[in-house]
Design a protein around this motif. Structure first.
Motif, PDB file in Angstrom:
ATOM      1  N   MET A  82       0.855  -1.196   0.000  1.00 59.41           N
ATOM      2  CA  MET A  82       0.000   0.000   0.000  1.00 59.41           C
ATOM      3  C   MET A  82       0.887   1.240   0.000  1.00 59.41           C
ATOM      4  O   MET A  82       2.040   1.164   0.443  1.00 59.41           O
ATOM      5  CB  MET A  82      -0.898   0.000   1.235  1.00 59.41           C
ATOM      6  N   PRO A  83       0.407   2.415  -0.428  1.00 59.31           N
ATOM      7  CA  PRO A  83      -0.969   2.657  -0.889  1.00 59.31           C
ATOM      8  C   PRO A  83      -1.222   2.228  -2.319  1.00 59.31           C
ATOM      9  O   PRO A  83      -2.336   2.272  -2.798  1.00 59.31           O
ATOM     10  CB  PRO A  83      -1.116   4.164  -0.733  1.00 59.31           C
ATOM     11  N   ILE A  84      -0.136   1.846  -3.071  1.00 57.38           N
ATOM     12  CA  ILE A  84      -0.305   1.343  -4.424  1.00 57.38           C
ATOM     13  C   ILE A  84       0.016  -0.140  -4.431  1.00 57.38           C
ATOM     14  O   ILE A  84       1.110  -0.546  -4.021  1.00 57.38           O
ATOM     15  CB  ILE A  84       0.647   2.080  -5.403  1.00 57.38           C
ATOM     16  N   LYS A  85      -0.915  -0.941  -4.872  1.00 57.64           N
ATOM     17  CA  LYS A  85      -0.689  -2.382  -4.911  1.00 57.64           C
ATOM     18  C   LYS A  85       0.119  -2.765  -6.136  1.00 57.64           C
ATOM     19  O   LYS A  85       0.003  -2.152  -7.187  1.00 57.64           O
ATOM     20  CB  LYS A  85      -2.023  -3.122  -4.917  1.00 57.64           C
ATOM     21  N   CYS A  86       0.922  -3.813  -5.994  1.00 59.13           N
ATOM     22  CA  CYS A  86       1.681  -4.325  -7.130  1.00 59.13           C
ATOM     23  C   CYS A  86       0.893  -5.448  -7.783  1.00 59.13           C
ATOM     24  O   CYS A  86       0.244  -6.240  -7.102  1.00 59.13           O
ATOM     25  CB  CYS A  86       3.050  -4.839  -6.680  1.00 59.13           C
ATOM     26  N   THR A  87       0.934  -5.516  -9.073  1.00 53.88           N
ATOM     27  CA  THR A  87       0.199  -6.557  -9.802  1.00 53.88           C
ATOM     28  C   THR A  87       1.070  -7.781 -10.054  1.00 53.88           C
ATOM     29  O   THR A  87       0.627  -8.738 -10.676  1.00 53.88           O
ATOM     30  CB  THR A  87      -0.300  -6.007 -11.145  1.00 53.88           C
ATOM     31  N   HIS A  88       2.311  -7.742  -9.570  1.00 51.32           N
ATOM     32  CA  HIS A  88       3.230  -8.869  -9.777  1.00 51.32           C
ATOM     33  C   HIS A  88       3.679  -9.419  -8.426  1.00 51.32           C
ATOM     34  O   HIS A  88       3.495  -8.798  -7.382  1.00 51.32           O
ATOM     35  CB  HIS A  88       4.431  -8.430 -10.621  1.00 51.32           C
ATOM     36  N   HIS A  89       4.304 -10.569  -8.463  1.00 46.26           N
ATOM     37  CA  HIS A  89       4.656 -11.274  -7.227  1.00 46.26           C
ATOM     38  C   HIS A  89       6.172 -11.350  -7.034  1.00 46.26           C
ATOM     39  O   HIS A  89       6.677 -12.292  -6.429  1.00 46.26           O
ATOM     40  CB  HIS A  89       4.065 -12.695  -7.249  1.00 46.26           C
ATOM     41  N   HIS A  90       6.873 -10.358  -7.545  1.00 45.74           N
ATOM     42  CA  HIS A  90       8.335 -10.427  -7.469  1.00 45.74           C
ATOM     43  C   HIS A  90       8.844 -10.148  -6.061  1.00 45.74           C
ATOM     44  O   HIS A  90       9.838 -10.719  -5.621  1.00 45.74           O
ATOM     45  CB  HIS A  90       8.972  -9.448  -8.461  1.00 45.74           C
ATOM     46  N   GLY A  91       8.191  -9.229  -5.329  1.00 47.26           N
ATOM     47  CA  GLY A  91       8.576  -8.923  -3.948  1.00 47.26           C
ATOM     48  C   GLY A  91       9.965  -8.315  -3.856  1.00 47.26           C
ATOM     49  O   GLY A  91      10.599  -7.945  -4.846  1.00 47.26           O
ATOM     50  N   GLY A  92      10.487  -8.182  -2.624  1.00 45.87           N
ATOM     51  CA  GLY A  92      11.824  -7.653  -2.402  1.00 45.87           C
ATOM     52  C   GLY A  92      11.908  -6.162  -2.590  1.00 45.87           C
ATOM     53  O   GLY A  92      10.912  -5.443  -2.526  1.00 45.87           O
ATOM     54  N   SER A  93      13.128  -5.697  -2.849  1.00 39.98           N
ATOM     55  CA  SER A  93      13.396  -4.261  -3.022  1.00 39.98           C
ATOM     56  C   SER A  93      14.145  -4.056  -4.325  1.00 39.98           C
ATOM     57  O   SER A  93      15.387  -3.993  -4.344  1.00 39.98           O
ATOM     58  CB  SER A  93      14.204  -3.729  -1.832  1.00 39.98           C
ATOM     59  N   PRO A  94      13.439  -3.970  -5.423  1.00 37.78           N
ATOM     60  CA  PRO A  94      14.116  -3.850  -6.714  1.00 37.78           C
ATOM     61  C   PRO A  94      14.785  -2.492  -6.898  1.00 37.78           C
ATOM     62  O   PRO A  94      14.360  -1.502  -6.315  1.00 37.78           O
ATOM     63  CB  PRO A  94      12.972  -4.030  -7.718  1.00 37.78           C
ATOM     64  N   ASP A  95      15.866  -2.491  -7.713  1.00 36.62           N
ATOM     65  CA  ASP A  95      16.431  -1.220  -8.152  1.00 36.62           C
ATOM     66  C   ASP A  95      15.683  -0.782  -9.411  1.00 36.62           C
ATOM     67  O   ASP A  95      14.694  -1.404  -9.807  1.00 36.62           O
ATOM     68  CB  ASP A  95      17.939  -1.354  -8.399  1.00 36.62           C
ATOM     69  N   PHE A  96      16.150   0.289 -10.044  1.00 36.84           N
ATOM     70  CA  PHE A  96      15.399   0.877 -11.158  1.00 36.84           C
ATOM     71  C   PHE A  96      15.208  -0.110 -12.314  1.00 36.84           C
ATOM     72  O   PHE A  96      14.084  -0.304 -12.799  1.00 36.84           O
ATOM     73  CB  PHE A  96      16.126   2.130 -11.658  1.00 36.84           C
TER      74      PHE A  96
END
Length: 609
Positions: free
Chosen positions: A345-359
């Motif tokens: 939240m407040p924006i949901k992700c539509t994918h299940h990658h999780g973690g802390s991605p870089d750019f």
């Protein structure tokens, strides 16, 4: 006294001399007209002169490879001079022209209202076959005569929205442009409208003598008063006819658009709006009937969705959000934002990658939270002083990138899309708003609306690493005339090339990466770069969006695909974009199963509208 009489005598001789001189001039002129110059005798003998407009051949249109897209075919207009149309056998003429007596009366009334002494069109666009039959007996109907015209013909029956059509000039244009007269044809839409002055050429004039039986008796004064028409200029488009036809075939059974651009020039390679129609339908005497049928079609085939369709761009917009965040210094390529997947939240992700991605990984995975946080970091950046100033910076940057305004090249009726202003939000929220209030902008939703043309230009700008040439239809004229400067002027976006290199690398992984959202459509030798988009649609299923360019190292094509109600970006838009790229770069396709699935795919819109 003697002096006064002398002055009176002098004035009397002067006045007499003037009268004598004027009289001699009239005598000489009458002698010349009646004895030496036979012109007026000929007029008297032959009753009338006919001033016939010589219409020039309208310029032809070719694609970028010299394939003919538009040419002219001869037809004939039947004109009438109401004052001369006396003792007409109306029933016979009606049978000859295949019109009703009521139609005859309406047409004659219209002609009289225009002018009783001047000719006007009575019946237009008569075929060569009908002309031959009618011309044999037309001498029986004084006041009527034929005039040669040309109509457009489209040998490939493609690109209807791009090429446009021509029709009879309207009263509004007659009132402001003395070049035209009633019955003239003029470009109504598309290329025909944009380049009307160049395509139309220059009218000529032929003066002929006509006898009492309405038959032409030859040229007047051996053609001394005649003027030859000047043909219109030919135009070569940036369009690739084969790619255009292929795109239209891919879009059968779907509503949406494909726009493909050559990044190095801004020339439009394909301009597909679906559903489309055969441009030959809007030619000839059935034009009005066909136009009405197209206008009443619930699928709206007359609408050019490439420029008149405005859509939420969805995740394709993350390229813009990311670039502005990088340029403003609000993030770096190494910046990470945490993603908890669909529950974040407040924006949901539509994918299940999780973690802390870089750019780069956020681009590959299309991570919603990452780009919301990037958007939030930009408008909240302390260097702007407050959020409203930060938002104004963000909006100004989108404008520089070609959004929220028209390109104003040679594409008529283009819409500007929508990037909401800070004043809009002040009014909507009473001046109290923040990054959470407008969070949906960070993922290309909310009030953001773009046209497919603008989306394709974003792809071209990324391909060029920071600049674009305003998208346009023309490549060149058939002569040495230069195209307008606006189309050859490079537009810098204000984002440094190093940031575009980062996003290009991320877009490459959309095809080549292990979790890339378009990895199923990868063709390694094409070096495709892209970004999927799945845009929410309040009227039905998601819109399927995709932007792409290729090859990465030396881009030759950039494009956007939008399929209304098509679901996820990878369902329809991404495979269509990949096939278009392959077709253009190699001249063929190597994925027959994918191609056939796109050709045959039909989306059910019955419950979506």
């Amino acid at each position: 006294m003697r002096t006064e009489n002398k002055n009176l005598t002098t004035r009397r001789f002067l006045v007499m001399g003037i009268f004598i001189t004027v009289g001699l001039i009239y005598v000489i002129k009458l002698f010349s007209l009646q004895v030496i110059d036979k012109t007026y005798k000929q007029l008297a003998d032959n009753n009338a002169l006919r001033f016939v407009t010589q219409y020039p051949a309208r310029g032809k249109v070719y694609d970028r490879n010299g394939e003919l897209l538009v040419y002219n075919e001869a037809v004939y207009d039947l004109l009438v001079v109401p004052k001369m149309a006396k003792d007409i056998d109306t029933l016979t003429l009606c049978r000859l022209l295949n019109i009703s007596k009521e139609s005859f009366a309406e047409r004659m009334t219209k002609a009289k209202n225009y002018s009783a002494l001047k000719s006007s069109t009575f019946l237009s666009q008569i075929s060569k076959e009908d002309y031959a039959h009618i011309a044999e007996v037309l001498y029986k109907f004084p006041g009527f005569y034929f005039q040669t015209r040309t109509l457009r013909h489209y040998p490939k029956s493609i690109a209807a929205h791009t090429l446009g059509d021509i029709g009879e000039v309207g009263q509004a244009q007659l009132d402001v442009d003395p070049y035209y007269k009633m019955g003239d044809y003029v470009g109504k839409s598309g290329l025909e409208k944009s380049y009307e002055q160049e395509l139309r050429g220059k009218k000529g004039l032929k003066v002929v003598m006509v006898d009492v039986h309405n038959r032409e008796m030859g040229s007047f004064m051996d053609g001394e008063m005649d003027e030859d028409p000047v043909a219109g200029k030919d135009i070569f488009l940036g369009m690739d006819a084969e790619l255009q036809a292929y795109g239209e075939k891919l879009m059968q059974g779907k509503i949406g658009s494909i726009v493909a651009i050559e990044p190095s020039t801004g020339q439009i390679l394909a301009f597909v709006s679906s559903p489309t129609y055969d441009p030959n339908l809007l030619v000839g005497r059935e034009r009005g009937e066909h136009y009405k049928a197209l206008q009443n079609d619930p699928m709206k085939p007359l609408l050019n969705r490439a420029i008149n369709g405005t859509y939420p761009p969805g995740s394709t917009f993350k390229t813009v959000v990311g670039l502005i965040a990088l340029q403003s210094g609000s993030i770096t390529p190494a910046t990470q934002f945490h993603c908890n997947g669909p529950g974040s939240m407040p924006i949901k992700c539509t994918h299940h990658h999780g973690g802390s991605p870089d750019f780069a990984n956020a681009i590959m995975n299309s991570c919603n939270p990452y780009f919301y946080e990037s958007f939030k970091a930009t408008i909240n950046n302390p260097k702007f002083g407050n959020i409203k100033n930060g938002y104004q910076y963000w909006k100004d940057m989108t404008y520089k990138m070609g959004l929220g305004h028209k390109f104003d090249t040679d594409i008529p009726y283009e819409l500007s899309g929508n990037i909401p202003s800070r004043e809009y939000y002040d009014k909507m929220y009473g001046g109290q708003w923040n990054s959470v209030t407008i969070r949906s902008l960070g993922i290309g939703q909310g009030e953001v609306l773009l046209t497919p043309l603008q989306l394709a230009n974003i792809a071209a700008t990324v391909a060029n690493e920071g600049y674009y040439y305003p998208p346009h239809l023309i490549k060149c004229f058939g002569d040495t005339t230069a195209i307008p400067e606006v189309m050859t002027t490079k537009v810098e976006t204000g984002v440094e090339a190093r940031h575009y290199k980062v996003i290009k690398a991320g877009m490459r992984t959309v095809f080549s990466g292990p979790a890339g959202t378009a990895r199923r459509f990868e063709v390694p030798e094409l070096e495709q770069c892209g970004k999927t988009g799945t845009a929410q649609n309040p009227h039905g299923n998601y819109h399927s969006n995709f932007v792409a360019f290729a090859p990465m190292s030396n881009p030759k094509i950039a494009l956007a695909v939008i399929i209304e109600n098509g679901g996820y970006g990878a369902t329809w838009a991404a495979p269509i974009a990949s096939l278009m790229i392959e077709k253009y770069l190699t001249g063929e396709t190597t994925r027959p199963e994918l191609e056939q699935r796109m050709f045959e795919g039909v989306i059910n819109y019955k419950n979506e509208r």
